[in-house]
Design an enzyme around this catalytic site. Structure first.
Site, PDB file in Angstrom:
ATOM      1  N   HIS A  53       0.858  -1.199   0.000  1.00 53.01           N
ATOM      2  CA  HIS A  53       0.000   0.000   0.000  1.00 53.01           C
ATOM      3  C   HIS A  53       0.886   1.239   0.000  1.00 53.01           C
ATOM      4  O   HIS A  53       1.428   1.653   1.032  1.00 53.01           O
ATOM      5  CB  HIS A  53      -0.945   0.033   1.204  1.00 53.01           C
ATOM      6  N   CYS A  54       1.053   1.804  -1.177  1.00 50.36           N
ATOM      7  CA  CYS A  54       1.798   3.062  -1.315  1.00 50.36           C
ATOM      8  C   CYS A  54       1.232   3.776  -2.530  1.00 50.36           C
ATOM      9  O   CYS A  54       0.394   3.228  -3.247  1.00 50.36           O
ATOM     10  CB  CYS A  54       3.297   2.774  -1.467  1.00 50.36           C
ATOM     11  N   HIS A  55       1.647   5.007  -2.722  1.00 54.36           N
ATOM     12  CA  HIS A  55       1.089   5.842  -3.794  1.00 54.36           C
ATOM     13  C   HIS A  55       2.214   6.584  -4.510  1.00 54.36           C
ATOM     14  O   HIS A  55       3.325   6.691  -3.987  1.00 54.36           O
ATOM     15  CB  HIS A  55       0.139   6.901  -3.232  1.00 54.36           C
ATOM     16  N   ARG A 105     -10.226   0.514  -6.700  1.00 56.02           N
ATOM     17  CA  ARG A 105     -10.452   1.019  -5.348  1.00 56.02           C
ATOM     18  C   ARG A 105     -11.728   1.854  -5.284  1.00 56.02           C
ATOM     19  O   ARG A 105     -11.956   2.715  -6.133  1.00 56.02           O
ATOM     20  CB  ARG A 105      -9.268   1.895  -4.949  1.00 56.02           C
ATOM     21  N   ARG A 118     -14.010  13.299   3.039  1.00 58.65           N
ATOM     22  CA  ARG A 118     -13.013  14.364   2.919  1.00 58.65           C
ATOM     23  C   ARG A 118     -12.121  14.166   1.682  1.00 58.65           C
ATOM     24  O   ARG A 118     -11.360  15.049   1.325  1.00 58.65           O
ATOM     25  CB  ARG A 118     -12.170  14.457   4.194  1.00 58.65           C
ATOM     26  N   TYR A 142     -12.061   1.596   0.916  1.00 62.03           N
ATOM     27  CA  TYR A 142     -11.579   2.479   1.987  1.00 62.03           C
ATOM     28  C   TYR A 142     -12.776   3.175   2.615  1.00 62.03           C
ATOM     29  O   TYR A 142     -13.510   3.885   1.928  1.00 62.03           O
ATOM     30  CB  TYR A 142     -10.599   3.500   1.397  1.00 62.03           C
ATOM     31  N   ASP A 156       2.119   3.012   3.209  1.00 64.44           N
ATOM     32  CA  ASP A 156       1.242   4.164   2.932  1.00 64.44           C
ATOM     33  C   ASP A 156       2.030   5.392   2.469  1.00 64.44           C
ATOM     34  O   ASP A 156       1.477   6.487   2.380  1.00 64.44           O
ATOM     35  CB  ASP A 156       0.366   4.509   4.146  1.00 64.44           C
ATOM     36  N   ASN A 172      -1.871  13.569   3.190  1.00 66.38           N
ATOM     37  CA  ASN A 172      -2.563  14.383   4.208  1.00 66.38           C
ATOM     38  C   ASN A 172      -1.978  14.301   5.615  1.00 66.38           C
ATOM     39  O   ASN A 172      -2.587  14.777   6.569  1.00 66.38           O
ATOM     40  CB  ASN A 172      -4.063  14.018   4.292  1.00 66.38           C
TER      41      ASN A 172
END
Ligand SMILES: O=C(O)/C=C(\CC(=O)C(=O)O)C(=O)O
Length: 296
Positions: free
Chosen positions: A27-29, A120, A126, A152, A249, A254
């Site tokens: 899980h990373c972006h 996803r 938000r 999510y 992550d 954020n």
């Protein structure tokens, strides 16, 4: 929108824990780079560039071998940045896309070709303006063979989402365990509700991830070293060890007010998965089953 934000640590420490050979950061972006891959007009945050070079350098620094890149909301339904990072990984990355539910079957097949293995659905108000359940279900019913849905949501809408999730005909992977309040402890109401959900189907997977989000000071936790997270999550990993995958992550979208040290994030692994056997399942066997099954 205001200035671009930096949510990641500039010089993360080297973890004390060494992941097993072949470990997957699942899980990373990536963010941008913006000049090449502009952010969505609907983005709720505007980050600095965090592209594949930075991601792969961090992977090596932390002792991982592969990445699963999850399309972040700031790129909307344009998966070009995620696909570019996968293409640059030399086979060491696969991804999860966010799609317009009206996407054609040919475009889904092209995403598969580019290394995508799931889509996803994001229910965080938000982060996204709307999450049309009926349209999501329609696209979930025509995914390429072997794909799954990553979902999510926050703990307070778990019950509301049950009929929708029950109808999804492919495996489900829940981001960050559906954000339970870990300060309630391992037997708290949120963990109990999540366990009940896991018991409803044996193809619901989850990520026991994001101590920095779930045990944050602003969430009522105590922050790093995230003891409440470790206490609440370790029993869940032990009880559902064939359905867990893990990720950093990074670049921690954020999290600019409480930026975590990625070395510390990795050092949580032996605290939630104390044996070598558990660690191998969490970091290698399980993510390989979802993202590189042809190599098993
Ligand atoms: O990256 C995560 O896991 C969580 C996010 C960001 C996100 O999901 C997105 O932008 O799509 C969050 O809670 O702000």
């Amino acid at each position: 929108m205001s200035d671009r934000i930096v949510s990641w640590h500039g010089a993360p420490s080297k973890p004390a824990y060494t992941p097993p050979a072949g470990a997957v950061d699942a899980h990373c972006h990536v963010f941008g780079p913006m000049a090449q891959f502009p952010f969505s007009a609907k983005a709720k945050y505007l980050p600095e560039d965090a592209g594949p070079d930075k991601l792969f350098a961090l992977r090596d620094h932390l002792g991982f071998s592969r990445n699963v890149i999850v399309q972040a909301s700031c790129h909307g339904t344009d998966n070009a940045a995620t696909l570019d990072a996968i293409a640059k990984s030399q086979g060491k990355a696969r991804g999860v896309a966010v799609v317009d539910p009206a996407i054609s079957d040919a475009d889904l097949a092209a995403l598969h070709e580019g290394g995508i293995r799931g889509i996803r659905f994001n229910f965080l108000k938000r982060l996204v303006d709307d999450a049309p359940k009926d349209k999501f279900l329609e696209v979930a019913r025509r995914l390429p063979q072997g794909w799954h849905v990553v979902i999510y949501f926050e703990a307070d809408i778990l019950e509301e989402l049950r009929p929708f999730m029950d109808a999804i005909p492919v495996p489900l992977v829940v981001d960050h365990m559906g954000r339970p309040d870990v300060t309630q402890g391992p037997d708290g109401a949120d963990m109990k509700a999540f366990r009940t959900f896991l018991e409803s189907r044996d193809d619901i997977w989850f990520k026991p991830t994001c101590p920095d989000r779930l045990d944050a000071i602003k969430e009522g936790g105590k922050g790093d070293p995230w003891n409440a997270f470790a206490d609440a999550v370790a029993p869940l990993v032990a009880d559902y060890q064939d359905r867990v995958i893990w990720g950093t992550d990074w670049p921690h979208p954020n999290m600019q007010d409480e930026i975590p040290d990625d070395g510390h994030i990795v050092d949580m692994i032996p605290r939630i998965a104390p044996t070598e056997d558990l660690q191998r399942k969490l970091l290698v066997t399980n993510p390989m089953r979802l993202y590189w099954p042809e190599e098993l």
